[in-house]
Design an enzyme around this catalytic site. Structure first.
Site, PDB file in Angstrom:
ATOM      1  N   GLU A  76     -45.076-106.919 -76.342  1.00 25.14           N
ATOM      2  CA  GLU A  76     -44.309-107.423 -75.205  1.00 25.14           C
ATOM      3  C   GLU A  76     -44.018-106.306 -74.210  1.00 25.14           C
ATOM      4  O   GLU A  76     -44.076-106.511 -72.997  1.00 25.14           O
ATOM      5  CB  GLU A  76     -43.010-108.078 -75.668  1.00 25.14           C
ATOM      6  CG  GLU A  76     -42.242-108.761 -74.563  1.00 25.14           C
ATOM      7  CD  GLU A  76     -42.984-109.910 -73.905  1.00 25.14           C
ATOM      8  OE1 GLU A  76     -43.027-109.948 -72.660  1.00 25.14           O
ATOM      9  OE2 GLU A  76     -43.535-110.759 -74.634  1.00 25.14           O
ATOM     10  N   GLU A  83     -48.015-106.084 -66.449  1.00 23.00           N
ATOM     11  CA  GLU A  83     -47.600-106.962 -65.350  1.00 23.00           C
ATOM     12  C   GLU A  83     -47.051-106.151 -64.176  1.00 23.00           C
ATOM     13  O   GLU A  83     -47.380-106.419 -63.020  1.00 23.00           O
ATOM     14  CB  GLU A  83     -46.558-107.964 -65.830  1.00 23.00           C
ATOM     15  CG  GLU A  83     -47.120-109.057 -66.709  1.00 23.00           C
ATOM     16  CD  GLU A  83     -46.067-110.047 -67.180  1.00 23.00           C
ATOM     17  OE1 GLU A  83     -44.860-109.822 -66.911  1.00 23.00           O
ATOM     18  OE2 GLU A  83     -46.449-111.035 -67.809  1.00 23.00           O
TER      19      GLU A  83
END
Length: 133
Positions: A76, A83
């Site tokens: 994550e 991102e």
């Protein structure tokens, strides 16, 4: 005199172990503070650890549970970093390559989360079954 003083490209290079650790810890705090999914993973991890104590899982089971938790959190963090870099590089304009990179990073989190779910089911379902029946 520092060798990196006159080289602006080396300005952000970690100069020692303490600086490296400070950046890494800041990264962890940033991930937990700014990423909603990270907080969800943290709550899930806490619940799994509590369940592990309640059901008195074995050492081997603990290793698999902790591996699963660590993988999900690590993936994550990497997903969030990808991102951010993609958004920075693409200037928030749509790009199929940017979309693909973000989707693949999210897919990696989904994949490792599936492993974690399967691990939890294999460990806890038999214990819950024995408790009920």
């Amino acid at each position: 005199m520092d060798l990196h003083e006159n080289n602006p490209q080396k300005k952000w290079k970690n100069r020692d172990l303490v600086a490296s650790l400070e950046f890494a810890v800041t990264g962890l705090f940033t991930a937990f503070k700014e990423e909603r999914n990270m907080r969800k993973h943290l709550v899930s991890a806490i619940l799994v650890v509590i369940a592990g104590f309640i059901f008195q899982v074995s050492m081997t089971e603990w290793l698999f549970l902790l591996l699963s938790i660590s993988l999900v959190i690590a993936f994550e963090i990497v997903n969030s970093a990808i991102e951010n870099v993609v958004d920075l590089a693409s200037g928030y304009h749509f790009s199929m390559l940017a979309k693909n990179a973000k989707d693949m990073a999210a897919g990696a989190v989904l994949f490792v989360s599936g492993f974690a779910l399967l691990t939890g089911l294999l460990i806890f379902l038999p214990k819950i079954w024995n408790l009920i029946f």
